[in-house]
Design a protein around this motif. Structure first.
Motif, short mmCIF file in Angstrom:
data_model
loop_
_atom_site.label_atom_id
_atom_site.label_comp_id
_atom_site.label_asym_id
_atom_site.label_seq_id
_atom_site.Cartn_x
_atom_site.Cartn_y
_atom_site.Cartn_z
N GLY A 93 31.41 -9.13 26.73
CA GLY A 93 29.72 -9.08 26.17
C GLY A 93 28.77 -8.39 27.25
N GLY A 94 29.28 -8.43 28.62
CA GLY A 94 28.42 -7.99 29.69
C GLY A 94 28.40 -6.62 29.81
N CYS A 105 31.60 -4.65 28.26
CA CYS A 105 33.12 -5.05 28.05
C CYS A 105 32.86 -5.91 26.49
CB CYS A 105 33.20 -6.23 29.06
SG CYS A 105 33.32 -5.51 30.85
N VAL A 106 34.01 -5.67 26.01
CA VAL A 106 34.14 -6.14 24.62
C VAL A 106 35.46 -6.93 24.44
CG1 VAL A 106 32.56 -4.53 23.57
CG2 VAL A 106 34.97 -4.18 23.49
N PHE A 126 36.79 -1.77 27.03
CA PHE A 126 35.40 -1.05 27.61
C PHE A 126 34.72 -0.16 27.08
CE2 PHE A 126 38.67 -2.43 30.95
CZ PHE A 126 37.87 -3.38 31.85
N ILE A 127 33.64 -0.12 26.55
CA ILE A 127 32.95 1.03 26.05
C ILE A 127 32.08 1.86 27.26
CG2 ILE A 127 30.99 1.80 24.41
CD1 ILE A 127 31.54 -0.83 22.88
N GLU A 148 34.18 -3.56 14.59
CA GLU A 148 32.94 -3.14 13.74
C GLU A 148 31.58 -3.19 14.47
OE1 GLU A 148 33.11 -5.05 10.19
OE2 GLU A 148 34.32 -3.74 9.31
N LEU A 149 31.64 -3.86 15.66
CA LEU A 149 30.40 -3.71 16.50
C LEU A 149 30.02 -2.64 17.29
CD1 LEU A 149 30.23 -7.59 17.42
CD2 LEU A 149 28.62 -6.26 16.01
N VAL A 150 31.21 -1.92 17.70
CA VAL A 150 31.25 -0.83 18.49
C VAL A 150 30.43 -0.05 18.45
CG1 VAL A 150 33.12 0.90 19.68
CG2 VAL A 150 33.70 -1.41 19.35
N PRO A 151 30.36 0.59 17.06
CA PRO A 151 29.27 1.82 16.73
C PRO A 151 28.12 1.40 16.97
CG PRO A 151 31.05 1.83 15.07
CD PRO A 151 31.05 0.46 15.94
N ARG A 152 27.84 0.06 17.09
CA ARG A 152 26.24 -0.39 17.18
C ARG A 152 25.86 -0.12 18.75
NH1 ARG A 152 23.71 -4.15 13.83
NH2 ARG A 152 25.05 -4.50 11.93
#
Length: 226
Positions: A93-94, A105-106, A126-127, A148-152
């Motif tokens: 989340g950071g 970080c996801v 990692f994004i 599904e949160l990644v594109p946000r």
């Protein structure tokens, strides 16, 4: 962006002149025996989790190059105990703004134990959001709705996903993951290294094509522009 594949889940990208290596596991990978790990340069080493097949060359590479090691808090604590002081701990989340771009970080649904049997912290994905492009490395993971949160957080130019099944997502789940993250260009990793994760590469490419996706499977040692 230049992408170089070192086998299994080990690869490097170059961003704004910085060489960033991920999950270095080369010396003990028979399929990567043509790669001379002592010639690999690194400014950063990102580690998704603590399993041996992701940290096999981590300490030696960090010692030789002086690269900053980025990973879960517990993993970087272990790295520090190996004599590596240049570390940056993170957790799920950071995010942090590095000199090449921002990394968030996801969630990665997996396990994480270090070579000495100690706890490796949360597995991470990692994004990367950079001036040269955006990408997502899922690390070792199952398919999860968290994707599904990644594109946000980023509009992706490409993503690196495991496709070997057994320990992680397989081809079918990786196709669904590509839909969740809204990314059509996928680099497949974590396949063929061991008997448990051998795949039919041509069949995998056909399945991705049938879903309207482009699966890239560079050869070990190959560099591509992506």
């Amino acid at each position: 962006m230049k992408f170089t594949y070192y086998g299994h889940s080990s690869f490097a990208v170059e961003i704004k002149g910085k060489k960033i290596v991920f999950d270095p596991f080369i010396t003990h990978n028979e399929l990567a025996r043509a790669i001379d790990v002592d010639r690999i340069e690194a400014d950063y080493i990102f580690v998704s989790h603590g399993h041996q097949d992701h940290v096999g060359d981590l300490v030696a590479l960090a010692q030789r190059t002086g690269a900053k090691v980025v990973g879960a808090f517990e993993l970087t604590e272990w790295v520090s105990k190996q004599g590596i002081s240049n570390v940056h701990p993170m957790n799920t989340g950071g995010k942090w703004a590095f000199d090449f771009g921002t990394v968030k970080c996801v969630v990665a649904h997996h396990s994480s134990g270090l070579p000495d049997g100690s706890y490796g912290g949360n597995p991470l994905g990692f994004i990367f959001t950079t001036e040269n492009g955006n990408f997502y490395y899922s690390g070792d993971t199952a398919l999860t709705f968290d994707m599904e949160l990644v594109p946000r957080w980023a509009k992706l130019d490409f993503a690196i996903l495991p496709i070997g099944d057994n320990f992680t997502m397989g081809v079918e789940d990786a196709i669904i993951a590509a839909e969740f993250i809204q990314c059509s260009r996928i680099v497949g990793v974590h396949y063929d290294t061991f008997g448990f994760i051998k795949i039919d590469k041509e069949d995998a490419i056909r399945k991705f094509e049938a879903a309207g996706l482009n699966l890239l499977l560079p050869a070990i040692g190959e560099s591509i522009e992506i």
